[in-house]
Design a protein around this motif. Structure first.
Motif, mmCIF file in Angstrom:
data_model
loop_
_atom_site.group_PDB
_atom_site.id
_atom_site.type_symbol
_atom_site.label_atom_id
_atom_site.label_comp_id
_atom_site.label_asym_id
_atom_site.label_seq_id
_atom_site.Cartn_x
_atom_site.Cartn_y
_atom_site.Cartn_z
ATOM 1 N N VAL A 273 2.075 -2.260 -24.936
ATOM 2 C CA VAL A 273 2.451 -2.660 -26.290
ATOM 3 C C VAL A 273 3.705 -1.915 -26.758
ATOM 4 N N TYR A 274 3.739 -0.608 -26.541
ATOM 5 C CA TYR A 274 4.840 0.202 -27.040
ATOM 6 C C TYR A 274 5.989 0.320 -26.031
ATOM 7 N N ASN A 275 5.728 -0.022 -24.788
ATOM 8 C CA ASN A 275 6.721 0.091 -23.714
ATOM 9 C C ASN A 275 7.262 1.522 -23.616
ATOM 10 N N VAL A 276 6.358 2.473 -23.714
ATOM 11 C CA VAL A 276 6.671 3.895 -23.619
ATOM 12 C C VAL A 276 5.670 4.515 -22.652
ATOM 13 N N GLU A 277 6.114 5.507 -21.900
ATOM 14 C CA GLU A 277 5.196 6.197 -20.992
ATOM 15 C C GLU A 277 3.983 6.706 -21.779
ATOM 16 N N VAL A 278 2.782 6.475 -21.266
ATOM 17 C CA VAL A 278 1.543 6.741 -21.996
ATOM 18 C C VAL A 278 1.446 8.185 -22.472
ATOM 19 N N SER A 279 1.775 9.148 -21.620
ATOM 20 C CA SER A 279 1.659 10.552 -22.020
ATOM 21 C C SER A 279 2.642 10.901 -23.132
ATOM 22 N N LYS A 280 3.846 10.325 -23.085
ATOM 23 C CA LYS A 280 4.854 10.578 -24.126
ATOM 24 C C LYS A 280 4.417 9.917 -25.441
ATOM 25 N N LEU A 281 3.843 8.723 -25.341
ATOM 26 C CA LEU A 281 3.367 8.036 -26.536
ATOM 27 C C LEU A 281 2.267 8.845 -27.216
ATOM 28 N N LYS A 282 1.328 9.339 -26.436
ATOM 29 C CA LYS A 282 0.223 10.134 -26.973
ATOM 30 C C LYS A 282 0.758 11.377 -27.687
ATOM 31 N N LYS A 283 1.710 12.040 -27.065
ATOM 32 C CA LYS A 283 2.288 13.253 -27.643
ATOM 33 C C LYS A 283 3.004 12.944 -28.958
ATOM 34 N N ALA A 284 3.760 11.843 -28.982
ATOM 35 C CA ALA A 284 4.494 11.469 -30.198
ATOM 36 C C ALA A 284 3.546 11.104 -31.329
ATOM 37 N N LYS A 285 2.516 10.334 -31.037
ATOM 38 C CA LYS A 285 1.591 9.908 -32.087
ATOM 39 C C LYS A 285 0.805 11.105 -32.633
ATOM 40 N N GLU A 286 0.431 12.022 -31.767
ATOM 41 C CA GLU A 286 -0.281 13.215 -32.217
ATOM 42 C C GLU A 286 0.599 14.070 -33.121
ATOM 43 N N TYR A 287 1.869 14.181 -32.747
ATOM 44 C CA TYR A 287 2.794 14.983 -33.552
ATOM 45 C C TYR A 287 2.974 14.395 -34.950
ATOM 46 N N PHE A 288 3.271 13.111 -35.028
ATOM 47 C CA PHE A 288 3.516 12.487 -36.322
ATOM 48 C C PHE A 288 2.245 12.359 -37.156
ATOM 49 N N ALA A 289 1.110 12.283 -36.492
ATOM 50 C CA ALA A 289 -0.173 12.237 -37.224
ATOM 51 C C ALA A 289 -0.471 13.591 -37.869
ATOM 52 N N ASN B 178 0.811 -1.228 0.000
ATOM 53 C CA ASN B 178 0.000 0.000 0.000
ATOM 54 C C ASN B 178 0.840 1.273 0.000
ATOM 55 N N LYS B 179 2.022 1.209 -0.596
ATOM 56 C CA LYS B 179 2.906 2.372 -0.600
ATOM 57 C C LYS B 179 2.801 3.104 -1.942
ATOM 58 N N GLU B 180 2.002 4.183 -1.949
ATOM 59 C CA GLU B 180 1.843 4.967 -3.162
ATOM 60 C C GLU B 180 3.112 5.727 -3.513
ATOM 61 N N SER B 181 4.030 5.845 -2.546
ATOM 62 C CA SER B 181 5.281 6.557 -2.802
ATOM 63 C C SER B 181 6.115 5.846 -3.873
ATOM 64 N N GLY B 182 5.818 4.572 -4.105
ATOM 65 C CA GLY B 182 6.549 3.818 -5.107
ATOM 66 C C GLY B 182 5.872 3.803 -6.463
ATOM 67 N N LYS B 183 4.866 4.654 -6.655
ATOM 68 C CA LYS B 183 4.121 4.654 -7.921
ATOM 69 C C LYS B 183 5.003 5.106 -9.080
ATOM 70 N N LEU B 184 4.897 4.383 -10.191
ATOM 71 C CA LEU B 184 5.600 4.747 -11.416
ATOM 72 C C LEU B 184 4.630 5.380 -12.407
ATOM 73 N N LYS B 185 5.161 6.090 -13.372
ATOM 74 C CA LYS B 185 4.307 6.624 -14.424
ATOM 75 C C LYS B 185 3.781 5.470 -15.270
ATOM 76 N N GLU B 186 2.579 5.651 -15.816
ATOM 77 C CA GLU B 186 1.934 4.574 -16.558
ATOM 78 C C GLU B 186 2.646 4.303 -17.877
ATOM 79 N N VAL B 187 2.968 3.042 -18.108
ATOM 80 C CA VAL B 187 3.652 2.615 -19.330
ATOM 81 C C VAL B 187 2.673 1.837 -20.210
ATOM 82 N N HIS B 188 2.687 2.120 -21.503
ATOM 83 C CA HIS B 188 1.827 1.381 -22.417
ATOM 84 C C HIS B 188 2.409 -0.013 -22.629
#
Length: 211
Positions: free
Chosen positions: A189-205, A177-187
């Protein structure tokens, strides 16, 4: 992977993921990929390098299935057999996953984490990563007694992140129950942080289509 180099699912995965993120995943590029991956599903249910009679491997299974997800052809393989094989990789007592039927545990096999969060014990995976795979220096390793390296640190942290987020559900799950160990969400399939993946796909699209 390169001229006169190894030829396996890693190259297929990298090509499909990069093309998908860059928005250049054409029908020509993905032609035959799904069938080629499906031909590598073994009698066990996982994915190997070539013949269906070879031994299925965790890393190759992840790469093969994730590549299928990128091209939306995951139904090309027997998903029930894949699911059965993947969930059997979690070790009952240690909590980590092994990469092959006869192998010892590894920190967290991502292929067992893609859309399978209801079929394995997420807390046990987190426990293994944090208590057994982490070294005093902070890196992550294959198993106790082995040195930490970038490779195992990368996919152990990816598996840990996926186990905490329960595949996008609002409910979160943390070891002890230690939220202090929380990591950023990773996708998964792509093994990339979700927010970074979204930004990259939007840019290239937003760029002109490559003809």
């Amino acid at each position: 992977m390169h001229v006169k180099g190894e030829c396996d699912m890693r190259g297929t995965y990298i090509a499909m993921v990069v093309a998908d993120i860059l928005n250049i995943l054409t029908d020509e590029l993905k032609d035959g990929v799904g069938d080629a991956i499906a031909a590598c599903q073994t009698y066990e249910g996982g994915i190997c390098t070539g013949s269906p009679m070879e031994e299925a491997h965790g890393g190759l299974t992840y790469c093969g299935f994730a590549a299928l997800c990128c091209i939306r052809e995951e139904k090309k393989i027997d998903l029930n057999r894949l699911l059965y094989w993947a969930v059997q990789r979690q070790m009952k007592d240690e909590g980590g996953f092994n990469g092959r039927t006869t192998k010892l545990w590894i920190p967290a096999m991502r292929s067992g984490n893609v859309q399978l969060s209801s079929f394995y014990n997420q807390l046990m995976v987190q426990m293994y990563v944090l208590l057994c795979a982490q070294t005093d220096e902070g890196g992550l390793r294959d198993k106790p007694g082995k040195p930490a390296d970038y490779y195992h640190t990368c996919y152990a942290l990816s598996g840990l992140s996926i186990c905490q987020d329960l595949m996008g559900k609002e409910e979160k799950l943390y070891f002890n129950n230690k939220e202090s160990g929380k990591l950023k969400e990773v996708h998964p399939v792509y093994n990339v942080e979700v927010s970074k993946l979204k930004k990259a796909k939007e840019y290239f699209a937003s760029l002109p289509k490559v003809v």
